[in-house]
Structures are given as structure tokens and as C-alpha cells.
Design a protein around this motif. Sequence first.
Motif, PDB file in Angstrom:
ATOM      1  N   HIS A 113      -3.834  40.096  42.101  1.00  0.00           N
ATOM      2  CA  HIS A 113      -2.768  40.025  41.112  1.00  0.00           C
ATOM      3  C   HIS A 113      -3.320  40.138  39.702  1.00  0.00           C
ATOM      4  O   HIS A 113      -4.013  39.242  39.238  1.00  0.00           O
ATOM      5  CB  HIS A 113      -2.023  38.696  41.280  1.00  0.00           C
ATOM      6  N   HIS A 151       5.719  44.372  30.370  1.00  0.00           N
ATOM      7  CA  HIS A 151       4.971  44.348  31.631  1.00  0.00           C
ATOM      8  C   HIS A 151       3.692  45.142  31.446  1.00  0.00           C
ATOM      9  O   HIS A 151       3.730  46.310  31.065  1.00  0.00           O
ATOM     10  CB  HIS A 151       5.810  44.970  32.750  1.00  0.00           C
ATOM     11  N   ASP A 191      -5.698  36.734  40.092  1.00  0.00           N
ATOM     12  CA  ASP A 191      -6.498  36.381  41.257  1.00  0.00           C
ATOM     13  C   ASP A 191      -6.958  37.698  41.879  1.00  0.00           C
ATOM     14  O   ASP A 191      -6.836  38.750  41.248  1.00  0.00           O
ATOM     15  CB  ASP A 191      -5.699  35.504  42.239  1.00  0.00           C
ATOM     16  N   ASP A 248       1.575  35.652  30.110  1.00  0.00           N
ATOM     17  CA  ASP A 248       1.902  34.872  31.291  1.00  0.00           C
ATOM     18  C   ASP A 248       1.802  35.779  32.505  1.00  0.00           C
ATOM     19  O   ASP A 248       1.875  37.003  32.377  1.00  0.00           O
ATOM     20  CB  ASP A 248       3.318  34.297  31.170  1.00  0.00           C
ATOM     21  N   ARG A 249       1.647  35.198  33.667  1.00  0.00           N
ATOM     22  CA  ARG A 249       1.614  35.982  34.900  1.00  0.00           C
ATOM     23  C   ARG A 249       2.966  36.662  35.113  1.00  0.00           C
ATOM     24  O   ARG A 249       4.009  36.088  34.824  1.00  0.00           O
ATOM     25  CB  ARG A 249       1.327  35.093  36.101  1.00  0.00           C
ATOM     26  N   ASP A 250       2.918  37.852  35.619  1.00  0.00           N
ATOM     27  CA  ASP A 250       4.140  38.589  35.960  1.00  0.00           C
ATOM     28  C   ASP A 250       4.397  38.371  37.445  1.00  0.00           C
ATOM     29  O   ASP A 250       3.662  38.874  38.292  1.00  0.00           O
ATOM     30  CB  ASP A 250       3.948  40.077  35.656  1.00  0.00           C
ATOM     31  N   HIS A 251       5.417  37.609  37.745  1.00  0.00           N
ATOM     32  CA  HIS A 251       5.735  37.306  39.136  1.00  0.00           C
ATOM     33  C   HIS A 251       6.795  38.239  39.709  1.00  0.00           C
ATOM     34  O   HIS A 251       7.255  38.027  40.824  1.00  0.00           O
ATOM     35  CB  HIS A 251       6.192  35.847  39.264  1.00  0.00           C
ATOM     36  N   SER A 252       7.189  39.274  38.946  1.00  0.00           N
ATOM     37  CA  SER A 252       8.186  40.204  39.472  1.00  0.00           C
ATOM     38  C   SER A 252       7.585  40.976  40.641  1.00  0.00           C
ATOM     39  O   SER A 252       6.378  41.220  40.702  1.00  0.00           O
ATOM     40  CB  SER A 252       8.670  41.166  38.380  1.00  0.00           C
ATOM     41  N   GLU A 253       8.430  41.354  41.578  1.00  0.00           N
ATOM     42  CA  GLU A 253       7.963  42.004  42.797  1.00  0.00           C
ATOM     43  C   GLU A 253       7.292  43.353  42.538  1.00  0.00           C
ATOM     44  O   GLU A 253       6.339  43.723  43.204  1.00  0.00           O
ATOM     45  CB  GLU A 253       9.136  42.197  43.763  1.00  0.00           C
ATOM     46  N   ARG A 256      -1.065  41.712  37.160  1.00  0.00           N
ATOM     47  CA  ARG A 256       0.086  42.053  36.337  1.00  0.00           C
ATOM     48  C   ARG A 256       0.434  40.866  35.451  1.00  0.00           C
ATOM     49  O   ARG A 256       0.432  39.712  35.900  1.00  0.00           O
ATOM     50  CB  ARG A 256       1.299  42.426  37.194  1.00  0.00           C
ATOM     51  N   VAL A 257       0.723  41.161  34.178  1.00  0.00           N
ATOM     52  CA  VAL A 257       1.051  40.107  33.219  1.00  0.00           C
ATOM     53  C   VAL A 257       2.258  40.511  32.375  1.00  0.00           C
ATOM     54  O   VAL A 257       2.598  41.687  32.275  1.00  0.00           O
ATOM     55  CB  VAL A 257      -0.144  39.789  32.280  1.00  0.00           C
ATOM     56  N   GLU A 268      11.078  44.745  36.080  1.00  0.00           N
ATOM     57  CA  GLU A 268      12.334  44.254  36.637  1.00  0.00           C
ATOM     58  C   GLU A 268      13.018  45.400  37.386  1.00  0.00           C
ATOM     59  O   GLU A 268      13.068  46.525  36.894  1.00  0.00           O
ATOM     60  CB  GLU A 268      13.257  43.732  35.530  1.00  0.00           C
TER      61      GLU A 268
END
Length: 169
Positions: A35, A49, A32, A84-89, A37-38, A93
Motif C-alpha cells: 500500500h 490522490h 506497507d 494521510d493513507r488513501d483507503h479508497s478501493e 497510495r496517499v 473515488e
Amino acid sequence: MIEFQGKLDAFEFNHWQYHIPLSDDISSQMMDEKHRRVLVWIKDGGPFHMALMKAKDYWYVLVNQELRTQFKLDEKNSFAVKIDRDHSEYGHEMPEELQVLMDQDEEGAMFFKKLTPGKQRMMVYTVTKVKNPESRMRKALAIMHHLKLTQGKLDYKQLNELIKYYNKL
């Protein structure tokens, strides 16, 4: 998660040339406005990542020499890719060693959290890329020390010197 057959491609104009082109359909589902990062799996290896990058005509993810060698990738053969989307902060990691120090050191954690997301990601990656837990802890200590010493202003030359000092301890 999206699965597809990827193919290695190369730009002719710079040393960051090898990449996997992505269709507009895939890239639009992975990002979006803020965002990009994948997580990418290559031939069932991963996740790695990565960031979605834009060329003039299409989106892509960079593939470094290590991954090309590990998975025997070339420009002739296609291979299985999952994304896939990377939802890590932080786009990686958070290493346990750095998290423990941030939990214990409010001042260092405050300076870390004031860094830009890209600089936070770089600091996390600096610790994550080290395999040995003792070495990760020394790097994390050096980073926290540096952030407090410089009041949160990153000076990479000074940070590298501090990391060398901590590695000798």
C-alpha cells in the motif's frame, strides 16, 4: 493524518521532475508492503490522490503543473502539506456513473474486477477526470463496452476510438 511544511523540489533527469520530498518517518507511516497510495492536501486544498514514489535516497509525491499553478508553488517557498493513507478501493473515488454501470452489468463488472489494480485505477481516473456528468456516463459506457468486447483485455487505442464514438452519440 500528518501535517508538515513541504518544499517543492525538482529532479534534473526527467520531465516528471517536480515533487515534494518526504522524510523516512512520514513515508513509513503512510505505507506497507502493498500500500503506497496517499491523500495529499496542499495549502488546505485537496485531497489529491497520489502515490508514494521512491528515489534513490528518499520518498516523494509528484506534483503536476496544474497543482503548481493552482497553489503558486515554487522551489523557494515552503507550504503547508497534510498527508494521510488513501483507503479508497481504487486509489480514486469511484465515479457514480461507473458504479451504476458495474451494478447493472455483471459481465462488465467481472472483467473490470479482473484488471490489475493499476489498470482499475486508470479506468476509474479516466471517468473521474471528466467534469460533465453526461460525458462521464459516456466514458463509463465506452469502458464497459470495451471490456466486454475484448474479454477484459485492454487495448488503449481501441478504447480511445470507442470513447470518441460514444462522445459523438
